[in-house]
Write an enzyme that holds these catalytic residues in place. Structure first.
Site, PDB file in Angstrom:
ATOM      1  N   ASP A 179      49.057  43.101  21.486  1.00  0.00           N
ATOM      2  CA  ASP A 179      48.299  41.761  21.748  1.00  0.00           C
ATOM      3  C   ASP A 179      47.221  41.520  20.978  1.00  0.00           C
ATOM      4  O   ASP A 179      46.160  41.252  21.383  1.00  0.00           O
ATOM      5  CB  ASP A 179      48.147  41.769  23.236  1.00  0.00           C
ATOM      6  N   VAL A 228      39.425  41.443  34.477  1.00  0.00           N
ATOM      7  CA  VAL A 228      38.186  42.475  33.718  1.00  0.00           C
ATOM      8  C   VAL A 228      36.708  41.726  34.729  1.00  0.00           C
ATOM      9  O   VAL A 228      36.601  40.649  34.407  1.00  0.00           O
ATOM     10  CB  VAL A 228      37.959  42.455  32.535  1.00  0.00           C
TER      11      VAL A 228
END
Length: 199
Positions: free
Chosen positions: A190, A86
């Protein structure tokens, strides 16, 4: 203009109501021509014709020519995971910061999962779920563009026990977001402090 609502949203949450060219702002109301209306909107909205480019974007473009991908300028890598990485990036088309998630392993099965994630999460609307702006392809790079938040993550704030009232507030907000996702058939898989971000 919102269809069927007949008003323009102005700064500070105020509205300019438009009905047969009768304009009202706050507690004032006057009969106005179309020219008066245009002047009124321009006066209160303060819309700049252009915004200065952030210095970090200029630096990235000058020092790393490969940082420019289409309309995006990659400024800083902010995360790396098993599926991708990211970046904090500047969207030149509408002058805003975005978080760009790039797929790391572009095998067909991973690409299908990547696109499925974007479509499913893109349907969600909740104050504590980061919205997805778009997904696309830049050359050989597949990406998801999301809202960028710069308040850090929960992991970095856990330097000791949190007060009970803070824990309850966090759990309520996180739980509300997960509940909405579950109702849409989406499981995060997650959930951890590093993935809880602050504005």
């Amino acid at each position: 203009v919102h269809e069927g609502m007949n008003h323009l949203r102005l700064e500070r949450g105020r509205y300019l109501t438009i009905s047969s060219f009768t304009a009202g702002f706050g507690d004032r109301s006057t009969n106005a021509s179309s020219e008066d209306l245009e002047v009124c909107v321009n006066k209160w909205c303060h819309l700049p014709t252009s915004a200065p480019l952030p210095s970090t974007v200029e630096t990235a473009r000058r020092t790393r020519p490969d940082s420019v991908l289409g309309k995006f300028t990659l400024v800083e890598k902010v995360g790396v995971g098993g599926a991708g990485e990211v970046w904090r990036a500047w969207d030149e088309s509408i002058h805003r910061w975005v978080a760009l998630k790039f797929l790391k392993n572009e095998e067909e099965v991973n690409l299908q999962l990547f696109r499925r994630e974007a479509r499913m999460v893109g349907r969600l609307s909740h104050p504590h779920i980061i919205p997805i702006h778009e997904m696309g392809t830049l050359g050989e790079h597949h990406y998801i563009a999301m809202k960028y938040v710069d308040g850090g993550d929960l992991k970095s704030r856990l330097d000791g026990p949190l007060p009970p009232h803070v824990c309850l507030e966090l759990l309520a907000r996180i739980g509300g977001a997960l509940e909405l996702a579950h109702r849409q058939g989406i499981i995060h898989r997650d959930v951890k402090p590093a993935n809880i971000l602050f504005r």
